[in-house]
Design a protein around this motif. Sequence first.
Motif, short mmCIF file in Angstrom:
data_model
loop_
_atom_site.label_atom_id
_atom_site.label_comp_id
_atom_site.label_asym_id
_atom_site.label_seq_id
_atom_site.Cartn_x
_atom_site.Cartn_y
_atom_site.Cartn_z
N LYS A 146 49.48 30.22 43.41
CA LYS A 146 48.49 29.91 44.45
C LYS A 146 48.43 31.10 45.39
O LYS A 146 49.46 31.63 45.80
CB LYS A 146 48.86 28.64 45.21
N LYS A 147 47.24 31.52 45.74
CA LYS A 147 47.14 32.74 46.53
C LYS A 147 45.89 32.75 47.41
O LYS A 147 44.92 32.05 47.17
CB LYS A 147 47.10 33.96 45.61
N TRP A 148 46.00 33.57 48.45
CA TRP A 148 44.83 33.95 49.23
C TRP A 148 44.33 35.28 48.69
O TRP A 148 45.12 36.15 48.32
CB TRP A 148 45.18 34.14 50.71
N VAL A 149 43.03 35.46 48.65
CA VAL A 149 42.43 36.73 48.26
C VAL A 149 41.62 37.25 49.44
O VAL A 149 40.69 36.57 49.91
CB VAL A 149 41.52 36.59 47.02
N LEU A 150 41.98 38.42 49.94
CA LEU A 150 41.27 39.02 51.08
C LEU A 150 40.01 39.68 50.55
O LEU A 150 39.98 40.88 50.26
CB LEU A 150 42.18 40.01 51.80
N SER A 151 38.95 38.89 50.42
CA SER A 151 37.74 39.33 49.72
C SER A 151 36.99 40.46 50.42
O SER A 151 36.19 41.15 49.79
CB SER A 151 36.80 38.13 49.53
N LYS A 156 40.63 43.67 47.28
CA LYS A 156 40.74 42.20 47.13
C LYS A 156 42.23 41.81 47.10
O LYS A 156 42.71 41.12 46.20
CB LYS A 156 40.04 41.71 45.86
N GLN A 158 45.84 40.37 47.29
CA GLN A 158 46.32 39.02 47.03
C GLN A 158 47.62 38.74 47.78
O GLN A 158 48.53 39.57 47.77
CB GLN A 158 46.55 38.81 45.53
N LYS A 161 50.47 32.01 48.51
CA LYS A 161 50.51 30.93 49.48
C LYS A 161 51.91 30.33 49.53
O LYS A 161 52.67 30.44 48.57
CB LYS A 161 49.49 29.85 49.11
N SER A 164 54.35 28.56 46.52
CA SER A 164 53.80 28.89 45.20
C SER A 164 54.86 29.59 44.36
O SER A 164 55.92 29.99 44.84
CB SER A 164 52.56 29.76 45.34
#
Length: 207
Positions: A146-151, A156, A158, A161, A164
């Motif tokens: 599970k991750k956040w992606v700094l779009s 991008k 990663q 979270k 995870s």
Amino acid sequence: MYRFYGLLVYYFIMLIKLTLKIEIIGKENIENDKNYVLALWHNKVVSTVLALGFIKKRAGLASPSADGELISVPLEKLGYKMIRGSSGKDSVKGLVQLIKAVKEGYTIGTPLDGPKGPAFEAKHGMIYVAQKSQKPMVFMGAAYSKKWVLSKTWDKCQIPKPFSKVICIISEPMEISKDIPVEEYQKIVEQKLNDINELAEKKIKER
């Protein structure tokens, strides 16, 4: 100001790290009495914080600009020797410092496509460092369940979270021959990094 933000990044990542289930595959490829040029993609730079603490003498590269503090401050607090400069082949000062650190026994960990991309396009500088120092290059891939992606960032980036699973894979060392031009290694190292990241993503789905 950027040093303050760098401290926030450090404490944020360390807090998350306490909750993660981290698996490191290929750790035995890093021998205690040897040092390496360790390569990764910039969007997985957080994995260096999570996986490389077992390397005693480790150094990192950060941009000389103010925003380089966002990386240099967390890594300094984690015991990295920080070198401020560019990894571009034409950046003489940065390359000289990197080669010196490697010859002093440090394992250098740095994104091949940093500091500003293009993403997944290897710069020649770190290949040159491995070739000039005659230290093997090792590749690291990572994947997060599970991750956040700094779009909005160029790479991008990663970030895993909390709670995870994390898999980091370290490849076997690859020698960079002095008899082959650095430019001919570019596609080779890009493919190796892409392959090891794909393997990490495959394994995280199997867990």
